[in-house]
Each structure stands twice: as C-alpha cells, then as structure tokens.
Design a protein around this motif. Structure first.
Motif, PDB file in Angstrom:
ATOM      1  N   ASP A  18     -23.924   4.131  17.557  1.00 44.67           N
ATOM      2  CA  ASP A  18     -24.211   2.870  18.257  1.00 44.67           C
ATOM      3  C   ASP A  18     -25.125   1.980  17.420  1.00 44.67           C
ATOM      4  O   ASP A  18     -25.947   2.471  16.642  1.00 44.67           O
ATOM      5  CB  ASP A  18     -24.866   3.189  19.614  1.00 44.67           C
ATOM      6  CG  ASP A  18     -24.836   1.987  20.542  1.00 44.67           C
ATOM      7  OD1 ASP A  18     -23.966   1.099  20.355  1.00 44.67           O
ATOM      8  OD2 ASP A  18     -25.678   1.926  21.453  1.00 44.67           O
ATOM      9  N   GLY A  19     -24.962   0.677  17.603  1.00 46.78           N
ATOM     10  CA  GLY A  19     -25.854  -0.281  16.949  1.00 46.78           C
ATOM     11  C   GLY A  19     -25.199  -1.116  15.862  1.00 46.78           C
ATOM     12  O   GLY A  19     -25.894  -1.870  15.158  1.00 46.78           O
ATOM     13  N   ARG A  22     -25.690  -4.985  16.621  1.00 44.17           N
ATOM     14  CA  ARG A  22     -27.072  -5.445  16.380  1.00 44.17           C
ATOM     15  C   ARG A  22     -27.404  -5.443  14.891  1.00 44.17           C
ATOM     16  O   ARG A  22     -28.119  -6.311  14.408  1.00 44.17           O
ATOM     17  CB  ARG A  22     -28.061  -4.570  17.171  1.00 44.17           C
ATOM     18  CG  ARG A  22     -28.146  -4.969  18.631  1.00 44.17           C
ATOM     19  CD  ARG A  22     -28.803  -3.903  19.458  1.00 44.17           C
ATOM     20  NE  ARG A  22     -27.898  -2.783  19.675  1.00 44.17           N
ATOM     21  CZ  ARG A  22     -28.274  -1.588  20.082  1.00 44.17           C
ATOM     22  NH1 ARG A  22     -29.556  -1.343  20.303  1.00 44.17           N
ATOM     23  NH2 ARG A  22     -27.393  -0.634  20.284  1.00 44.17           N
ATOM     24  N   ARG A  69     -14.566  -5.328  25.899  1.00 43.89           N
ATOM     25  CA  ARG A  69     -15.161  -6.254  24.909  1.00 43.89           C
ATOM     26  C   ARG A  69     -14.206  -7.408  24.618  1.00 43.89           C
ATOM     27  O   ARG A  69     -13.014  -7.312  24.933  1.00 43.89           O
ATOM     28  CB  ARG A  69     -15.463  -5.477  23.621  1.00 43.89           C
ATOM     29  CG  ARG A  69     -16.550  -4.448  23.863  1.00 43.89           C
ATOM     30  CD  ARG A  69     -17.051  -3.865  22.587  1.00 43.89           C
ATOM     31  NE  ARG A  69     -18.140  -2.948  22.889  1.00 43.89           N
ATOM     32  CZ  ARG A  69     -19.038  -2.544  22.016  1.00 43.89           C
ATOM     33  NH1 ARG A  69     -18.984  -2.958  20.775  1.00 43.89           N
ATOM     34  NH2 ARG A  69     -20.009  -1.724  22.367  1.00 43.89           N
TER      35      ARG A  69
HETATM   36 MG    MG Z   1     -23.467  -0.442  21.639  1.00 50.46          MG
END
Ligand code: MG
Ligand code: IPE
Ligand code: IPE
Length: 244
Positions: A18-19, A22, A69
């Motif tokens: 995850d990430g 970002r 999404r």
């Molecule tokens: Mg995520």
C-alpha cells in the motif's frame, strides 16, 4: 539494521503493498506513476525473499474493492499486471520461481486470464519460491467460494481445503506498508495466527533494508498458538496448519 543473521525466517510472507498513490502524489506525479514504481519494489522483494530462504511469498495486487477506483486507474493497474507478467515470466521461470494467481480470475479480461494460465503452467514444477499474486482477491470472496465448492462436493465442513492456496502453509508474517493498520479484506481465514507487521514506508520505497527489518521483528516474536509461553518455548516451530 542489525548485522546479525535472522534465525527464524518465515516460511510464508504475505504483503499488502500500500502507498503507491501517495508516493506519486508526494512527487506531484499522477497516482499511476506510483503503481509503475511499485513493480520494481515487487521485483526486489521477490529476489531478497528468495535469498533469505522464504518459500512462499504472496502479494496483494488488486482487491475485490479496487474496482471502485476511477476507471483509468483500474485499466492502468490491469495493463501493468498484464505487461509485468508477460515480460517477467521467463525470468521467474529461469530463477526456479513458481507463479500462482489467487482471486476471482473469471472477472479479468480473457488476455490476462490466458497469460495467467500460461505462466502457471510454465512454472508449475518450480520449487525455489512460490510467488502468489492476489488479483481481484478478497478474503470474503475466498471464504464464500470455498464454502460453495465444499457444499457442491458434499463436504461443507471441508471448506478450508477449498480456500486459495490451501496447499501452502498459512502466512507466518504479514507486512503492510503505507501506514494503515488494517487487513482491507486480504487473507481473513489464513491470517488467524500470522504475525502482523505494519510500516509507514510507502510501497515503492520498501527495499532490502526494510524487508530485513521486518524479518528481525518477526524473529523477535514468540508465537504461542494459544499455549503458554513455557509450552511454546518447549514446542517451537509448531506448524501453522495445526491451528484450526
Ligand atoms: Mg491504498
Ligand atoms: C496500493 O497503493 C496499490 C493498490 C491498491 C493497487 P494505493 O494505490 O492504494 O496507494 P495509496 O494508498 O492511495 O497511497
Ligand atoms: C489494499 O489497499 C489493497 C491492495 C494493496 C491491493 P487499499 O489501498 O485498497 O486499502 P484501503 O482502501 O486503504 O483499505
């Protein structure tokens, strides 16, 4: 990072990568740039996990909920998965890696399904490392499909045998990057006694040193499987499949 070698290497490591979004946003790049960079981190992890003696590595690439999404991001992720598989499979095979996809694959495009089948067939007899990619996977989907198949076979209580990778040991170490402390519908049944490791590092930045840190943390845990500490120390290395 400590220079001491890790003694208890997990047999099976499961990762929520995850990430990515970002990571890209911090650099004023589109989210998909983070996904692209994330593929390098997968490649790196596969290599170091194999070197450290991990036998099974499972990565969460796309969840049942990720269809929500924006459409462009979903198509990009699907395309990225397709291309990575197409371009990397021969190298995986040369390195003795067995590839497996877990998830509701019927919902993927025919091209991807075909690529997955070819990759699984090519690498089926490899034994160096089993690399499971969870794509269109959800822990709730997994349990539901397992119960349905077990009922159809007339053995509802045998449903754990129908779960994704029931032929592999349960994960010993779960890693989630990106700072969130949640499972997000990843392996629900299989994580019953898994050690859970969370790091704020964003997935594209998860490198050898980060993985090594997680292994050291894992080695410091005392796994008790319901027993007392004294009992656990007397019977170390209790196989995770003994836990039901
Ligand atoms: Mg995520
Ligand atoms: C994980 O990164 C990759 C997938 C879910 C496919 P994210 O895309 O969730 O990145 P963040 O959480 O938005 O930063
Ligand atoms: C989990 O990450 C799924 C994958 C890494 C593929 P998400 O980014 O989708 O999880 P939530 O939505 O933050 O819980």
């Amino acid at each position: 990072m400590s220079a001491e070698p890790v003694v208890h290497v997990p047999k099976h490591v499961a990762v929520v990568m995850d990430g990515n979004g970002r990571w890209a946003q911090k650099r004023f790049l589109p989210r998909v740039a983070g996904h692209r960079q994330g593929v390098d981190a997968v490649r790196r992890l596969m290599r170091v996990a194999g070197e450290r003696g991990v036998a099974h590595l499972t990565v969460f690439a796309f969840s049942s909920e990720n269809w929500k999404r924006p459409e462009e991001e979903v198509s990009y992720l699907m395309e990225l998965f397709f291309k990575a598989l197409r371009d990397e499979i021969q190298k995986l095979h040369d390195n003795g890696i067995r590839f497996r996809a877990i998830g509701d694959l019927a919902a993927l495009s025919p091209d991807i399904q075909q690529q997955i089948r070819a990759a699984e067939q090519l690498t089926a007899n490899n034994r160096a490392l089993t690399f499971n990619v969870a794509v269109n996977y959800g822990g709730r989907w997994d349990m539901t499909q397992a119960v349905e198949r077990a009922c159809a076979a007339g053995h509802p209580t045998n449903f754990p045998q129908y779960l994704a990778f029931a032929d592999q040991p349960d994960p010993d170490l779960f890693i989630r990057t990106g700072g969130e402390r949640r499972i997000s519908n990843f392996l629900l049944w299989q994580l019953a006694y898994t050690e859970l490791y969370f790091t704020d590092t964003l997935w594209p930045d998860f490198d050898e040193a980060e993985f090594e840190r997680s292994l050291h943390w894992f080695a410091s845990r005392e796994r008790r499987f319901g027993q007392t500490g004294e009992q656990a120390r007397a019977h170390q290395a209790l196989p995770s499949k003994a836990i039901q």
